[in-house]
Design an enzyme around this catalytic site. Structure first.
Site, PDB file in Angstrom:
ATOM      1  N   LYS A 104      52.090  71.924  29.561  1.00  0.00           N
ATOM      2  CA  LYS A 104      53.091  71.228  30.366  1.00  0.00           C
ATOM      3  C   LYS A 104      54.483  71.656  29.915  1.00  0.00           C
ATOM      4  CE  LYS A 104      54.267  66.439  31.703  1.00  0.00           C
ATOM      5  NZ  LYS A 104      53.881  65.023  31.503  1.00  0.00           N
ATOM      6  N   SER A 183      53.071  62.420  35.421  1.00  0.00           N
ATOM      7  CA  SER A 183      53.955  63.569  35.453  1.00  0.00           C
ATOM      8  C   SER A 183      53.283  64.882  35.081  1.00  0.00           C
ATOM      9  CB  SER A 183      55.142  63.327  34.515  1.00  0.00           C
ATOM     10  OG  SER A 183      54.722  63.235  33.168  1.00  0.00           O
ATOM     11  N   SER A 207      50.550  59.339  32.861  1.00  0.00           N
ATOM     12  CA  SER A 207      50.895  60.708  33.236  1.00  0.00           C
ATOM     13  C   SER A 207      49.856  61.753  32.882  1.00  0.00           C
ATOM     14  CB  SER A 207      52.246  61.104  32.623  1.00  0.00           C
ATOM     15  OG  SER A 207      53.293  60.429  33.272  1.00  0.00           O
TER      16      SER A 207
END
Length: 501
Positions: A104, A183, A207
């Site tokens: 990420k 996210s 997330s």
């Protein structure tokens, strides 16, 4: 009918399935697990270079539609070649050696992106986050960085998950105009689309598990502190953690074994020879009534658990209204404190939240989809010394732990199961995210482990269920996730439909 067929063929030309004929490695990437890959690597029928090249090829083709990969590491094939040389000399470093992983893009990776989705972080970091160092030491191939909901979805009250100023909009690979959730949207979508063997996401509250659920993959939100937060763009150190995302529980367990700073080994938790569901006591927190599709998947999951020999008890987790009331204002205060500490480590970045707000106001892209209401609220929030804040944090953490601990004890449960998500909503910048159902808060606020595993579908859209338990019960929730995975075989590869009929 002809137009629908043409649209489907057009998508398939851009997004081929991860089967043998589309990969160049002679087997189905979607179905392959890390142990299977390691056996091939050890036998010499596969090289890390070939595996890495296959994933790079899929990024180059499939990701044109999904848009989950924000940056590719130009050294990936060189990393893979190094792994092949180690293995040839008999010096492989373990099961992650030579395995491609995506990270990420709020995780510092030396010289590579690490933008948190923001154009304000345009200068890459000088050093790797601690978890990246652990991956490199284990021989993993850092393939690249995944898109995310900008600033981990903590900028606007009307944000759209999966969008960032640096990466654009990530789509859901099952139905491309549906949202991947955030996210860790890029990590979830990329793993689902077989763009890497595994990925790393991060979670403050939902997330990891929400994008895992909506993209039909496995996502573990570990016990707080199990994985180092060093070098990760924060929301709050009181709740933030990185965690593994994978198509298979065994792969998540192997990746977690590398990421865990305590040296715990989780591989046995996902072994077929480990304890299954027979004789287990599982509480089910149904959250019924919000989503008929999720209700049906939960009913089917309960039936599968009972067929496998588990006792299932309906439960309600207490204190949720009080936790919800206290968590968000606590996070608002913590965000300013922790983000400004992080910004001080980044070359060329704004140094304060006020400077970041000013940057966004001047930038032509940053506020083009939604605003920065949460930034403004955090700028004006009480300091961490404020007694009201301190009570909010105490209430959030203490009651979240009690909600799980007391429920487990009262019913003599091994774990608690709950629906992870309702079906993915259509991405809509005017409306913003359209959450219907989520169950991440108790484990997230408590700092307890929570793993989402595929459980069923609403039409072509995946729905997951989550297993949560107490402090440092990571191996336990992985064991139950693996047993559930074996009992249901619910996961399917995405179809890359352009929209729902």
């Amino acid at each position: 009918m002809r137009s629908l067929l043409a649209a489907a063929l057009a998508v398939l030309l851009v997004a081929p399935p991860a089967h043998a004929h589309g990969t160049g490695v002679g087997f189905d990437l979607d179905a392959a697990t890390i142990p299977q890959l390691v056996r091939r690597l050890d036998a010499g029928t596969l090289t890390s270079v070939d595996l890495t090249r296959a994933y790079l090829r899929r990024i180059d083709t499939v990701d044109r539609k999904v848009r989950s990969v924000l940056a590719v590491d130009s050294t990936a094939l060189a990393q893979a070649a190094d792994s092949d040389r180690r293995r040839k000399r008999g010096h492989a470093r373990g099961p992650m050696d030579g395995i491609p992983v995506l990270l990420k893009d709020n995780i510092d990776t030396r010289g590579l992106a690490s933008t948190a989705g923001s154009r304000a972080l345009s200068v890459p970091p000088r050093d790797d986050a601690e978890l990246v160092g652990r991956l490199r030491a284990a021989g993993a191939v850092v393939l690249g960085k995944t898109n995310l909901s900008e600033w981990a979805n903590f900028r606007s009250t009307r944000s759209t998950s999966g969008w960032s100023a640096t990466g654009g909009q990530t789509g859901n690979p099952f139905v491309l105009d549906r949202n991947p959730c955030g996210s860790s949207s890029g990590s979830g979508a990329a793993v689902a689309a077989s763009l890497a063997q595994v990925a790393v996401g991060t979670e403050t509250d939902g997330s990891i598990v929400c994008p895992a659920g909506q993209n039909g993959v496995v996502g573990l939100k570990p016990t707080l502190g199990a994985i180092s937060g060093d070098g990760i763009v924060p929301i709050s150190v009181e709740q933030d953690t990185a965690g593994p995302m994978a198509r298979h529980v065994v792969d998540a367990a192997i990746l977690m074994s590398v990421l865990d700073r305590r040296g715990d080994d989780y591989r046995a938790a996902s072994s077929p020879s480990s304890d299954g569901l027979r004789g287990a006591r599982i509480g089910v927190w149904r959250k019924a009534g919000a989503s008929p599709e999720a209700d049906r998947v939960v009913r089917d999951s309960v039936s599968a658990l009972r067929r496998a020999g588990a006792t299932v008890v309906d439960v309600e987790l207490p204190y949720q209204d009080r936790i919800d009331a206290a968590e968000f204002p606590a996070l608002i205060t913590e965000f300013k404190r922790d983000l400004e500490r992080y910004l001080a480590t980044r070359p060329g970045a704004p140094r304060t939240l006020s400077e970041l707000i000013a940057f966004n106001e001047q930038d032509p892209v940053e506020l083009s989809r939604f605003g920065q209401e949460l930034f403004l609220a955090a700028r004006d929030a009480p300091p961490p010394t404020d007694p009201t804040y301190r009570e909010q944090r105490r209430t959030t953490t203490t009651l979240a732990r009690r909600s799980i601990d007391e429920t487990l004890a009262a019913h003599e449960l091994d774990v608690i199961m709950a629906p992870t998500n309702s079906p993915a909503w259509k991405t809509d910048y005017a409306a913003g995210d359209a959450y219907v159902l989520g169950t991440s808060t108790p484990a997230a606020a408590a700092g307890y482990p929570n793993v989402s595993v595929p459980a069923g579908f609403a039409g072509p859209l995946p729905i997951g269920v989550s297993f949560m338990a107490g402090h440092r019960a990571d191996a336990k929730v992985l064991r139950f996730a693996a047993a559930f995975e074996r009992a249901t075989r619910a996961r399917q590869a995405p179809r890359y439909l352009p929209t729902l009929p």
